[in-house]
Design a protein around this motif. Sequence first.
Motif, PDB file in Angstrom:
ATOM      1  N   THR A  86     -21.136  71.904  13.774  1.00  0.00           N
ATOM      2  CA  THR A  86     -22.017  71.296  12.477  1.00  0.00           C
ATOM      3  C   THR A  86     -23.189  71.650  12.466  1.00  0.00           C
ATOM      4  O   THR A  86     -23.141  71.661  14.276  1.00  0.00           O
ATOM      5  CB  THR A  86     -21.787  70.228  11.704  1.00  0.00           C
ATOM      6  OG1 THR A  86     -22.755  70.249  10.785  1.00  0.00           O
ATOM      7  CG2 THR A  86     -22.123  68.643  13.345  1.00  0.00           C
ATOM      8  N   ARG A  87     -24.415  71.574  12.286  1.00  0.00           N
ATOM      9  CA  ARG A  87     -25.698  71.755  12.911  1.00  0.00           C
ATOM     10  C   ARG A  87     -26.844  70.943  11.927  1.00  0.00           C
ATOM     11  O   ARG A  87     -27.752  70.577  11.645  1.00  0.00           O
ATOM     12  CB  ARG A  87     -26.055  73.182  12.556  1.00  0.00           C
ATOM     13  CG  ARG A  87     -25.815  74.980  13.800  1.00  0.00           C
ATOM     14  CD  ARG A  87     -26.310  75.157  14.018  1.00  0.00           C
ATOM     15  NE  ARG A  87     -25.806  75.699  14.878  1.00  0.00           N
ATOM     16  CZ  ARG A  87     -27.097  77.492  15.341  1.00  0.00           C
ATOM     17  NH1 ARG A  87     -27.781  78.077  14.714  1.00  0.00           N
ATOM     18  NH2 ARG A  87     -25.680  77.859  16.243  1.00  0.00           N
ATOM     19  N   TYR A  88     -25.799  69.578  11.016  1.00  0.00           N
ATOM     20  CA  TYR A  88     -26.072  68.728   9.928  1.00  0.00           C
ATOM     21  C   TYR A  88     -26.868  67.730  11.121  1.00  0.00           C
ATOM     22  O   TYR A  88     -26.111  67.372  12.046  1.00  0.00           O
ATOM     23  CB  TYR A  88     -25.388  68.613   9.563  1.00  0.00           C
ATOM     24  CG  TYR A  88     -25.971  67.039   8.644  1.00  0.00           C
ATOM     25  CD1 TYR A  88     -26.453  67.432   7.030  1.00  0.00           C
ATOM     26  CD2 TYR A  88     -24.962  66.276   8.569  1.00  0.00           C
ATOM     27  CE1 TYR A  88     -26.806  66.488   6.893  1.00  0.00           C
ATOM     28  CE2 TYR A  88     -26.154  64.613   7.969  1.00  0.00           C
ATOM     29  CZ  TYR A  88     -26.702  65.093   6.844  1.00  0.00           C
ATOM     30  OH  TYR A  88     -27.113  64.126   5.721  1.00  0.00           O
TER      31      TYR A  88
ATOM     32  N   PRO B 243     -20.875  76.929   4.667  1.00  0.00           N
ATOM     33  CA  PRO B 243     -21.053  75.061   4.865  1.00  0.00           C
ATOM     34  C   PRO B 243     -20.475  74.692   4.163  1.00  0.00           C
ATOM     35  O   PRO B 243     -20.602  75.256   2.899  1.00  0.00           O
ATOM     36  CB  PRO B 243     -22.082  75.478   4.978  1.00  0.00           C
ATOM     37  CG  PRO B 243     -23.086  76.635   5.378  1.00  0.00           C
ATOM     38  CD  PRO B 243     -21.974  77.993   5.005  1.00  0.00           C
ATOM     39  N   PHE B 244     -19.491  73.757   4.074  1.00  0.00           N
ATOM     40  CA  PHE B 244     -18.541  72.824   3.090  1.00  0.00           C
ATOM     41  C   PHE B 244     -18.849  71.091   3.670  1.00  0.00           C
ATOM     42  O   PHE B 244     -19.143  70.766   4.579  1.00  0.00           O
ATOM     43  CB  PHE B 244     -17.237  73.955   2.975  1.00  0.00           C
ATOM     44  CG  PHE B 244     -16.601  73.459   3.949  1.00  0.00           C
ATOM     45  CD1 PHE B 244     -16.064  72.060   4.053  1.00  0.00           C
ATOM     46  CD2 PHE B 244     -16.089  74.672   4.778  1.00  0.00           C
ATOM     47  CE1 PHE B 244     -15.205  71.999   5.299  1.00  0.00           C
ATOM     48  CE2 PHE B 244     -15.768  74.535   6.354  1.00  0.00           C
ATOM     49  CZ  PHE B 244     -14.886  72.935   5.947  1.00  0.00           C
ATOM     50  N   PRO B 245     -19.031  70.353   2.352  1.00  0.00           N
ATOM     51  CA  PRO B 245     -18.857  69.532   2.465  1.00  0.00           C
ATOM     52  C   PRO B 245     -17.759  68.850   2.382  1.00  0.00           C
ATOM     53  O   PRO B 245     -16.649  69.044   2.035  1.00  0.00           O
ATOM     54  CB  PRO B 245     -19.842  68.389   1.353  1.00  0.00           C
ATOM     55  CG  PRO B 245     -19.761  70.366   0.631  1.00  0.00           C
ATOM     56  CD  PRO B 245     -19.329  70.969   1.142  1.00  0.00           C
ATOM     57  N   VAL B 246     -17.441  67.755   2.887  1.00  0.00           N
ATOM     58  CA  VAL B 246     -16.237  67.206   2.431  1.00  0.00           C
ATOM     59  C   VAL B 246     -17.168  65.184   2.183  1.00  0.00           C
ATOM     60  O   VAL B 246     -17.511  64.381   2.578  1.00  0.00           O
ATOM     61  CB  VAL B 246     -15.086  66.237   4.200  1.00  0.00           C
ATOM     62  CG1 VAL B 246     -13.915  65.940   3.815  1.00  0.00           C
ATOM     63  CG2 VAL B 246     -15.158  68.124   4.883  1.00  0.00           C
TER      64      VAL B 246
ATOM     65  N   ALA C 128     -19.781  60.308   3.957  1.00  0.00           N
ATOM     66  CA  ALA C 128     -19.560  61.858   2.940  1.00  0.00           C
ATOM     67  C   ALA C 128     -20.610  62.925   4.598  1.00  0.00           C
ATOM     68  O   ALA C 128     -21.224  62.146   5.419  1.00  0.00           O
ATOM     69  CB  ALA C 128     -20.781  62.671   2.514  1.00  0.00           C
ATOM     70  N   ARG C 129     -19.065  64.360   4.924  1.00  0.00           N
ATOM     71  CA  ARG C 129     -19.974  65.236   5.983  1.00  0.00           C
ATOM     72  C   ARG C 129     -20.637  66.125   4.987  1.00  0.00           C
ATOM     73  O   ARG C 129     -19.908  66.692   4.405  1.00  0.00           O
ATOM     74  CB  ARG C 129     -18.486  65.425   6.668  1.00  0.00           C
ATOM     75  CG  ARG C 129     -17.669  64.171   7.708  1.00  0.00           C
ATOM     76  CD  ARG C 129     -18.778  62.947   8.184  1.00  0.00           C
ATOM     77  NE  ARG C 129     -17.568  62.184   8.771  1.00  0.00           N
ATOM     78  CZ  ARG C 129     -16.849  61.532   9.354  1.00  0.00           C
ATOM     79  NH1 ARG C 129     -16.946  62.677  10.482  1.00  0.00           N
ATOM     80  NH2 ARG C 129     -16.188  60.632   9.319  1.00  0.00           N
TER      81      ARG C 129
ATOM     82  N   ARG D  97     -21.957  62.864  15.103  1.00  0.00           N
ATOM     83  CA  ARG D  97     -21.437  61.486  13.688  1.00  0.00           C
ATOM     84  C   ARG D  97     -20.689  62.182  12.084  1.00  0.00           C
ATOM     85  O   ARG D  97     -19.646  61.670  11.910  1.00  0.00           O
ATOM     86  CB  ARG D  97     -22.547  60.182  13.117  1.00  0.00           C
ATOM     87  CG  ARG D  97     -21.382  59.270  12.299  1.00  0.00           C
ATOM     88  CD  ARG D  97     -22.522  58.362  12.005  1.00  0.00           C
ATOM     89  NE  ARG D  97     -21.615  56.752  11.334  1.00  0.00           N
ATOM     90  CZ  ARG D  97     -22.503  56.995  10.541  1.00  0.00           C
ATOM     91  NH1 ARG D  97     -23.173  57.529   9.925  1.00  0.00           N
ATOM     92  NH2 ARG D  97     -21.637  55.471   9.824  1.00  0.00           N
ATOM     93  N   ASN D  98     -21.225  63.579  12.217  1.00  0.00           N
ATOM     94  CA  ASN D  98     -21.131  64.411  11.555  1.00  0.00           C
ATOM     95  C   ASN D  98     -19.123  64.651  11.316  1.00  0.00           C
ATOM     96  O   ASN D  98     -18.583  65.500  10.504  1.00  0.00           O
ATOM     97  CB  ASN D  98     -22.151  65.071  10.913  1.00  0.00           C
ATOM     98  CG  ASN D  98     -21.898  65.971   9.844  1.00  0.00           C
ATOM     99  OD1 ASN D  98     -21.548  65.228   8.944  1.00  0.00           O
ATOM    100  ND2 ASN D  98     -21.784  67.335   9.760  1.00  0.00           N
ATOM    101  N   LEU D  99     -18.857  64.898  12.703  1.00  0.00           N
ATOM    102  CA  LEU D  99     -18.017  65.590  13.021  1.00  0.00           C
ATOM    103  C   LEU D  99     -16.868  64.701  13.292  1.00  0.00           C
ATOM    104  O   LEU D  99     -15.982  64.442  13.780  1.00  0.00           O
ATOM    105  CB  LEU D  99     -17.788  65.836  14.242  1.00  0.00           C
ATOM    106  CG  LEU D  99     -18.092  67.631  13.842  1.00  0.00           C
ATOM    107  CD1 LEU D  99     -17.837  68.811  14.900  1.00  0.00           C
ATOM    108  CD2 LEU D  99     -17.187  68.209  12.710  1.00  0.00           C
ATOM    109  N   LEU D 100     -17.228  63.204  13.642  1.00  0.00           N
ATOM    110  CA  LEU D 100     -16.417  62.140  14.572  1.00  0.00           C
ATOM    111  C   LEU D 100     -16.011  61.540  13.556  1.00  0.00           C
ATOM    112  O   LEU D 100     -16.088  60.833  12.360  1.00  0.00           O
ATOM    113  CB  LEU D 100     -17.122  60.859  14.807  1.00  0.00           C
ATOM    114  CG  LEU D 100     -16.925  59.556  15.756  1.00  0.00           C
ATOM    115  CD1 LEU D 100     -16.026  60.450  16.734  1.00  0.00           C
ATOM    116  CD2 LEU D 100     -18.332  58.586  16.136  1.00  0.00           C
TER     117      LEU D 100
END
Length: 340
Positions: free
Chosen positions: A176-178, A144-147, A129-130, A95-98
């Motif tokens: 991502t590995r979150y 690594p960066f957030p959106v 948030a991603r 879901r972090n990329l979707l």
Amino acid sequence: MRPDSMTRSPRARGRMARLRDDAIRWITRRHAHDGQAARLGRDRIYILPTRAGYTLLGILLVMLLGSINYSNNMAFLLTFLLVGIGHNAMWYTHRNLLGLQVATLPVPPVFAGQPLGIPLRLSETDGRAREALVLRVGNRATGPFPVPGRGAETARLELSGQPRGLYRLPRQRLDTRYPLGILEAWTWLTLTPEIVVYPDPIDPGATLGGTGEDEAPASTGHAGDAPDQIRPYRPGDPPGRIIWKAFARSGKLHVREAASGQGDRLWLEWDAMPAPDTETRLSMLCHQVLAAHAEGRFFGLRLPDQTLEPGQGVSHRDSCLRALAGFRTKPIELDPEPRS
């Protein structure tokens, strides 16, 4: 170590790299070419355990076998609790990329040998948030960066310097590995920002041992013998034609302009460059273009296959530099690997 084993290792690595590229092309063959923007749907996101995930999977298998062997309810509870946490982590990682939207931004042109900065803009429209996203091209990667939710973030990828030419960006990877690091979700992107690398400027006068002014190999033709005209400054006028003494007296900006309104015409000639090879001539012309623009000259450029009529301003300078960058070459795929 024997010499034949030393030569065999790079060959083996090259074969593995080719097999890997072929596998990626086969997997992503159903994806359309992205162009300038892409939206990440379920059909283009892949997910697999990381090394830590495989280790955890092995531990859970041992725990399950031990629970069955000893019929221990608490061991069963702990095992299935950890399995449930891993299952939820899989959902969160995917879901972090979707739904992310990725688009290209203009790539600032650089001169040959200078590092390239490739900016890509990631936008989030679903309201969540991603976290911990990483953008990769070859062996180069961002941190690594957030959106932010319903926001955007610009990821800047630093690549090594390239020779003069026009380039297209090779395949990109967003992963991502979150949140737990036991699973990795990734997608392949084929965004195509325009990348222009100008020739490295070389002063023709310095090459000849002169000052670079009297011996500059460019032909100049005057627009006429009419006296210069003085007019008030207009935004966009080159600083080289401002009359600073008049500004010191009156406090108002005025510029000097030839009677024709174009000033002196300066032609930068390919045949006038004192160099035998193509790249050095292009570098000399690049220096001449920058110098003419800095002086506010009205200049044109003559190449064997192209002629740019005299002009002024930033857009004309950029057109001349682009013509030098693309001289007798076609856009090729950029090599992100560091050069020795």
